[in-house]
Design an enzyme around this catalytic site. Structure first.
Site, PDB file in Angstrom:
ATOM      1  N   ARG A 210      10.976   8.836  -2.642  1.00  0.00           N
ATOM      2  CA  ARG A 210      11.499   7.659  -1.492  1.00  0.00           C
ATOM      3  C   ARG A 210      12.697   7.110  -1.951  1.00  0.00           C
ATOM      4  NH1 ARG A 210       5.820   4.995   0.166  1.00  0.00           N
ATOM      5  NH2 ARG A 210       5.048   6.908   0.748  1.00  0.00           N
TER       6      ARG A 210
ATOM      7  N   GLY B  87      -2.422   8.457   3.099  1.00  0.00           N
ATOM      8  CA  GLY B  87      -3.553   8.797   2.279  1.00  0.00           C
ATOM      9  C   GLY B  87      -3.808   8.213   1.076  1.00  0.00           C
TER      10      GLY B  87
ATOM     11  N   GLU C 157      -1.362  -4.989  -3.803  1.00  0.00           N
ATOM     12  CA  GLU C 157       0.129  -5.016  -3.758  1.00  0.00           C
ATOM     13  C   GLU C 157       0.890  -6.194  -4.251  1.00  0.00           C
ATOM     14  OE1 GLU C 157       1.724  -3.426  -0.122  1.00  0.00           O
ATOM     15  OE2 GLU C 157       3.651  -4.150  -0.440  1.00  0.00           O
TER      16      GLU C 157
ATOM     17  N   SER D 287      -7.941  -9.873   2.756  1.00  0.00           N
ATOM     18  CA  SER D 287      -9.335  -9.143   2.871  1.00  0.00           C
ATOM     19  C   SER D 287      -8.496  -7.569   3.391  1.00  0.00           C
ATOM     20  CB  SER D 287      -9.878  -9.362   4.322  1.00  0.00           C
ATOM     21  OG  SER D 287      -9.005  -9.669   5.343  1.00  0.00           O
ATOM     22  N   GLY D 288      -7.686  -7.089   2.341  1.00  0.00           N
ATOM     23  CA  GLY D 288      -7.378  -5.651   2.541  1.00  0.00           C
ATOM     24  C   GLY D 288      -7.980  -4.773   1.535  1.00  0.00           C
TER      25      GLY D 288
ATOM     26  N   SER E 176      -0.456   3.596  -4.025  1.00  0.00           N
ATOM     27  CA  SER E 176      -0.898   2.156  -3.777  1.00  0.00           C
ATOM     28  C   SER E 176      -2.298   1.625  -3.791  1.00  0.00           C
ATOM     29  CB  SER E 176       0.021   1.481  -2.748  1.00  0.00           C
ATOM     30  OG  SER E 176      -0.457   0.397  -2.427  1.00  0.00           O
TER      31      SER E 176
ATOM     32  N   ASN F  37      -4.975  -1.644   6.626  1.00  0.00           N
ATOM     33  CA  ASN F  37      -5.223  -1.011   7.824  1.00  0.00           C
ATOM     34  C   ASN F  37      -4.224  -0.146   8.685  1.00  0.00           C
ATOM     35  OD1 ASN F  37      -7.289  -1.245   9.912  1.00  0.00           O
ATOM     36  ND2 ASN F  37      -6.206  -2.632  11.262  1.00  0.00           N
ATOM     37  N   TYR F  38      -3.168  -0.499   8.285  1.00  0.00           N
ATOM     38  CA  TYR F  38      -1.690   0.390   8.841  1.00  0.00           C
ATOM     39  C   TYR F  38      -1.618   1.655   8.033  1.00  0.00           C
ATOM     40  CZ  TYR F  38      -1.502  -3.212  11.922  1.00  0.00           C
ATOM     41  OH  TYR F  38      -1.987  -4.203  12.867  1.00  0.00           O
TER      42      TYR F  38
ATOM     43  N   ARG G 173       7.473   3.507  -6.935  1.00  0.00           N
ATOM     44  CA  ARG G 173       6.067   3.928  -6.750  1.00  0.00           C
ATOM     45  C   ARG G 173       5.930   5.380  -5.988  1.00  0.00           C
ATOM     46  NH1 ARG G 173       2.229   3.591  -2.021  1.00  0.00           N
ATOM     47  NH2 ARG G 173       4.140   2.786  -0.764  1.00  0.00           N
TER      48      ARG G 173
ATOM     49  N   HIS H  55      10.764   2.448   2.710  1.00  0.00           N
ATOM     50  CA  HIS H  55      10.143   3.786   3.221  1.00  0.00           C
ATOM     51  C   HIS H  55      11.446   4.463   4.082  1.00  0.00           C
ATOM     52  CE1 HIS H  55       7.830   6.914   5.048  1.00  0.00           C
ATOM     53  NE2 HIS H  55       6.798   6.556   4.347  1.00  0.00           N
TER      54      HIS H  55
ATOM     55  N   GLU I  56       2.901  14.800  -0.709  1.00  0.00           N
ATOM     56  CA  GLU I  56       3.835  13.895   0.017  1.00  0.00           C
ATOM     57  C   GLU I  56       5.132  13.832  -1.322  1.00  0.00           C
ATOM     58  OE1 GLU I  56       1.846  10.029   0.325  1.00  0.00           O
ATOM     59  OE2 GLU I  56       1.130  10.692   2.299  1.00  0.00           O
TER      60      GLU I  56
ATOM     61  N   HIS J 269       9.170  -1.628   2.780  1.00  0.00           N
ATOM     62  CA  HIS J 269       7.900  -1.008   2.911  1.00  0.00           C
ATOM     63  C   HIS J 269       7.048  -1.627   1.462  1.00  0.00           C
ATOM     64  CE1 HIS J 269       4.714   1.998   3.843  1.00  0.00           C
ATOM     65  NE2 HIS J 269       4.800   2.496   2.722  1.00  0.00           N
TER      66      HIS J 269
HETATM   67  P1  FAD Z   1      -3.437  -5.783   2.162  1.00  0.00           P
HETATM   68  O1  FAD Z   1      -4.086  -4.763   2.786  1.00  0.00           O
HETATM   69  O2  FAD Z   1      -1.831  -6.262   2.682  1.00  0.00           O
HETATM   70  O3  FAD Z   1      -4.122  -7.207   2.383  1.00  0.00           O
HETATM   71  C1  FAD Z   1      -3.540  -8.582   2.166  1.00  0.00           C
HETATM   72  C2  FAD Z   1      -4.680  -9.540   2.670  1.00  0.00           C
HETATM   73  O4  FAD Z   1      -4.213 -10.694   2.474  1.00  0.00           O
HETATM   74  C3  FAD Z   1      -4.535  -9.452   4.233  1.00  0.00           C
HETATM   75  O5  FAD Z   1      -5.849  -9.624   4.498  1.00  0.00           O
HETATM   76  C4  FAD Z   1      -3.629 -10.598   4.630  1.00  0.00           C
HETATM   77  O6  FAD Z   1      -4.101 -11.346   5.896  1.00  0.00           O
HETATM   78  C5  FAD Z   1      -4.311 -11.670   3.665  1.00  0.00           C
HETATM   79  N1  FAD Z   1      -3.505 -12.755   3.134  1.00  0.00           N
HETATM   80  C6  FAD Z   1      -2.182 -12.949   2.781  1.00  0.00           C
HETATM   81  N2  FAD Z   1      -1.990 -14.173   2.582  1.00  0.00           N
HETATM   82  C7  FAD Z   1      -2.742 -14.858   2.769  1.00  0.00           C
HETATM   83  C8  FAD Z   1      -2.897 -16.402   2.629  1.00  0.00           C
HETATM   84  N3  FAD Z   1      -2.070 -17.128   2.371  1.00  0.00           N
HETATM   85  N4  FAD Z   1      -4.195 -16.968   2.854  1.00  0.00           N
HETATM   86  C9  FAD Z   1      -5.135 -15.952   3.198  1.00  0.00           C
HETATM   87  N5  FAD Z   1      -4.953 -14.585   3.165  1.00  0.00           N
HETATM   88  C10 FAD Z   1      -3.739 -14.056   3.101  1.00  0.00           C
HETATM   89  N6  FAD Z   1      -0.222   3.144   0.371  1.00  0.00           N
HETATM   90  C11 FAD Z   1      -0.889   4.259   0.281  1.00  0.00           C
HETATM   91  O7  FAD Z   1      -1.344   4.340  -1.147  1.00  0.00           O
HETATM   92  N7  FAD Z   1      -0.988   5.297   0.905  1.00  0.00           N
HETATM   93  C12 FAD Z   1      -0.455   5.307   2.122  1.00  0.00           C
HETATM   94  O8  FAD Z   1      -0.624   5.971   3.163  1.00  0.00           O
HETATM   95  C13 FAD Z   1       0.117   3.994   2.614  1.00  0.00           C
HETATM   96  N8  FAD Z   1       0.452   3.725   3.819  1.00  0.00           N
HETATM   97  C14 FAD Z   1       1.207   2.727   4.373  1.00  0.00           C
HETATM   98  C15 FAD Z   1       1.528   2.308   5.481  1.00  0.00           C
HETATM   99  C16 FAD Z   1       2.151   1.348   6.024  1.00  0.00           C
HETATM  100  C17 FAD Z   1       2.448   1.044   7.430  1.00  0.00           C
HETATM  101  C18 FAD Z   1       2.128   0.185   5.107  1.00  0.00           C
HETATM  102  C19 FAD Z   1       2.690  -1.336   5.506  1.00  0.00           C
HETATM  103  C20 FAD Z   1       1.756   0.379   3.749  1.00  0.00           C
HETATM  104  C21 FAD Z   1       1.435   1.365   3.320  1.00  0.00           C
HETATM  105  N9  FAD Z   1       0.984   1.708   2.129  1.00  0.00           N
HETATM  106  C22 FAD Z   1       0.396   2.919   1.671  1.00  0.00           C
HETATM  107  C23 FAD Z   1       0.964   0.540   1.119  1.00  0.00           C
HETATM  108  C24 FAD Z   1      -0.664   0.008   1.193  1.00  0.00           C
HETATM  109  O9  FAD Z   1      -1.252   0.246   2.347  1.00  0.00           O
HETATM  110  C25 FAD Z   1      -0.622  -1.390   0.534  1.00  0.00           C
HETATM  111  O10 FAD Z   1       0.188  -1.461  -0.502  1.00  0.00           O
HETATM  112  C26 FAD Z   1      -2.343  -1.634   0.278  1.00  0.00           C
HETATM  113  O11 FAD Z   1      -2.765  -1.466   1.474  1.00  0.00           O
HETATM  114  C27 FAD Z   1      -2.246  -3.218  -0.124  1.00  0.00           C
HETATM  115  O12 FAD Z   1      -3.490  -3.630  -0.052  1.00  0.00           O
HETATM  116  P2  FAD Z   1      -3.709  -5.057  -0.438  1.00  0.00           P
HETATM  117  O13 FAD Z   1      -5.379  -5.143  -0.306  1.00  0.00           O
HETATM  118  O14 FAD Z   1      -3.166  -5.500  -1.634  1.00  0.00           O
HETATM  119  O15 FAD Z   1      -3.000  -5.945   0.631  1.00  0.00           O
HETATM  120  C1  SIN Z   2       3.320   7.295   4.028  1.00  0.00           C
HETATM  121  O1  SIN Z   2       2.054   7.644   4.687  1.00  0.00           O
HETATM  122  O2  SIN Z   2       4.092   7.804   4.265  1.00  0.00           O
HETATM  123  C2  SIN Z   2       3.067   5.775   3.445  1.00  0.00           C
HETATM  124  C3  SIN Z   2       2.331   6.492   1.996  1.00  0.00           C
HETATM  125  C4  SIN Z   2       2.781   5.403   0.883  1.00  0.00           C
HETATM  126  O3  SIN Z   2       3.322   4.263   1.377  1.00  0.00           O
HETATM  127  O4  SIN Z   2       2.200   5.536  -0.070  1.00  0.00           O
END
Ligand code: FAD
Ligand code: SIN
Length: 522
Positions: free
Chosen positions: A288, A48, A373, A12-13, A389, A43-44, A384, A241, A113, A349
């Site tokens: 990076r 941007g 991701e 649920s990302g 992302s 969520n973290y 990347r 990172h 960035e 990261h």
């Molecule tokens: P996620 O947002 O990680 O969601 C994954 C979901 O899957 C979660 O809900 C988790 O609970 C669920 N899940 C996992 N395994 C299971 C399972 N077995 N069963 C059920 N549920 C499961 N990217 C950018 O482009 N810009 C940024 O500024 C940036 N800043 C970042 C800062 C931080 C601190 C981090 C950690 C990452 C950052 N990134 C950034 C990278 C980016 O946030 C992620 O790559 C992106 O949000 C991934 O989204 P997603 O939906 O693929 O996964």
């Molecule tokens: C950050 O804000 O530096 C993270 C950005 C990213 O991972 O794309």
């Protein structure tokens, strides 16, 4: 319990939620998520989301920057698709309720960035991800056709293998029929049958000792697809990172966004000496991989446990207004960023590789899509570009939704799937078996498969991992399943893929740097 839906979404990302909102117009949707719905890397996210909004920026410039960062391994077609669809997807996020910061003239306030030649990062102060996640979850919660199962853990995707049919890595007709899902409160494994399944389980950071990723990022989706004999690729490209807050007792590591360097923050040694001029003309805003390696080298030379990010020369009010979360966090550990340098270290990261998908998010397994991701589209190549992302997630969830909607009517639910068989398993009451192995795994990966690698280190890592693998498989076979044993097993699978693919890459390129092949390929 058995359940059946048209679309099953694991995660649920941003990837899972944005896909859900699209397919829910065409059928029933169940989102399974292993913690609270908002708990995700999304969520973290701080810095941007990159997109082309105004001139002098252009799609060609963003494409060029992405290709340069990717060090020759990006799929140019995928790069072009992603960037040329960026503006549309941003408008959609805004329609769904995301509020990006604007400047005084009413235009979006774009940040810069590392590796970007233009200001093109839309943000919401320094908590962009939380703003996006909140907007998407609000829409999802309002939608009558979407059910969200929080605290439900997907254990494995269901394929013909579960009906006793043999599949192997050469099989071309593997199909997905849903997933087995652990409900820890009820203590049972449910069978969720679906016509279409999307894996959106995010990254793998917890395979390492230091990571910016939340606890949920344990590579579950990638491991599930690997076990189901689906294709994965580019797992050697783990992005570290450069600037996580140095605060050794804290896990996950708190991120100090790259946007702070875009705003004027300068990397220095503990003694206050600038060092990036030794490594790259773009100084603190080099891509990076270069900055992380430079910091790693400086720390090895000095023996220091961290370097610093100096923001003391920046306008105090503007600094606090733009980066309120970072200001408050640093203050909470006794660092006033307007007066003191911020201690920073690199941390695992982002996973550039993952489940191999095509331009519509289709994996090598029929009726199974992957986005976000956990997927490897070919956008990032060997490294990347910052803030690409979140963009990749929305672009490919959109494209996967278009394809899934078309396919759905041609897929039948498979009613012959057996329920999970837990016969002969017992409750493992010794958590130490899991916690100690997890610790060992993280040490192996951090010490031997980190920013700088070598053939010897990789061999040593694989030999050690083999032992952990055997012990954990044995424990898994005998145990009543818990989330922790499943996560450990998944992390071992993912670590195996990282080491294997790193060993196969006989060169240094992008995020994979080996002492045995010191000439960095571009
Ligand atoms: P996620 O947002 O990680 O969601 C994954 C979901 O899957 C979660 O809900 C988790 O609970 C669920 N899940 C996992 N395994 C299971 C399972 N077995 N069963 C059920 N549920 C499961 N990217 C950018 O482009 N810009 C940024 O500024 C940036 N800043 C970042 C800062 C931080 C601190 C981090 C950690 C990452 C950052 N990134 C950034 C990278 C980016 O946030 C992620 O790559 C992106 O949000 C991934 O989204 P997603 O939906 O693929 O996964
Ligand atoms: C950050 O804000 O530096 C993270 C950005 C990213 O991972 O794309």
């Amino acid at each position: 319990m058995r359940k059946q839906v048209d679309f099953l979404i694991i995660g649920s990302g941003i990837a899972g939620l944005s896909y859900a909102l699209k397919v829910a117009e065409y059928g029933t949707v169940c989102i399974v998520t292993k913690s609270r719905a908002e708990e995700s890397s999304t969520n973290y996210a701080q810095g941007g989301i990159a997109a082309v909004m105004y001139s002098p920026d252009s799609y060609e410039k963003h494409i060029h920057d992405t290709l340069v960062a990717g060090a020759g391994l990006c799929d140019e077609n995928i790069v072009r698709i992603t960037i040329s669809e960026s503006t549309q997807r941003i408008k959609e996020l805004i329609r769904w309720g995301t509020k990006f910061d604007k400047n005084k003239s009413g235009k979006y306030d774009l940040a810069k960035e590392g590796g970007h030649s233009e200001y093109r990062v839309l943000h919401s102060k320094d908590h962009t991800g939380a703003e996006i996640e909140k907007a998407l979850l609000n829409q999802v919660k309002k939608h009558k056709k979407i059910e969200v199962l929080e605290d439900h853990f997907a254990v494995d995707i269901i394929t013909q293998h579960h009906m006793g049919v043999e599949v192997n890595r050469r099989s071309t007709d593997i199909a997905c029929y849903g997933a087995y899902v652990l409900d820890p409160v009820e203590g049972r494994i449910d069978t969720i049958l679906s016509k279409i399944t999307l894996i959106a389980t995010g990254g793998v950071g917890n395979v390492y000792s230091n990571t910016t990723n939340p606890e949920v990022s344990t590579g579950d989706g990638i491991a599930m697809v690997y076990r189901a004999k689906g294709k994965t690729e580019h797992m050697e490209f783990v992005q570290f990172h450069p600037t996580a807050l140095y605060n050794p007792k804290e896990r996950p590591s708190f991120l100090i966004t790259e946007a702070l360097r875009g705003f004027g923050g300068i990397l220095k040694t503990i003694k206050g000496r600038e060092f990036m001029q030794k490594y790259d003309a773009r100084l603190s805003l080099a891509p990076r991989d270069i900055v992380a390696r430079a910091i790693d080298t400086e720390m090895k030379i000095s023996g220091d446990e961290h370097v610093c990010l100096d923001c003391r020369h920046l306008n105090k009010n503007e600094l606090i207004t733009h980066f309120p979360t970072i200001y408050a966090k640093c203050l909470s550990i006794g660092v006033d960023i307007t007066k003191e340098m911020i201690p920073v270290v690199p941390a695992a990261h982002y996973m550039c590789g993952g489940i191999q998908i095509d331009e519509y998010g289709r994996s090598s397994i029929q009726n199974l899509y992957a986005t976000g991701e956990c997927a490897c589209t070919g956008l990032h190549g060997a490294n990347r570009l910052a803030s690409n992302s979140l963009l990749e997630s929305v672009v490919f969830s959109h494209r996967a939704a278009l394809d899934s909607i078309q396919k759905m009517d041609r897929v039948e639910l498979n009613q012959d799937i057996p329920d999970w068989n837990a016969e002969g398993t017992v409750l493992n009451e010794e958590m130490i078996l899991i916690t100690q192995t997890t610790k060992e795994l993280r040490e192996i990966m951090s010490n031997y498969v980190g920013i700088v690698r070598s053939n010897l280190r990789l061999k040593r890592a694989m030999d050690r991992l083999e032992i952990l693998y055997r012990e954990t498989e044995d424990l898994y076979e005998k145990s009543i399943l818990t989330e922790k044993i499943c996560e450990l097993r998944n992390m071992i699978n993912v670590a195996y893929l990282i080491i294997k693919m790193a060993t196969q890459r006989k060169e240094s390129r992008g995020l994979h740097y080996s002492l045995d092949y010191p000439d960095l390929k571009k």
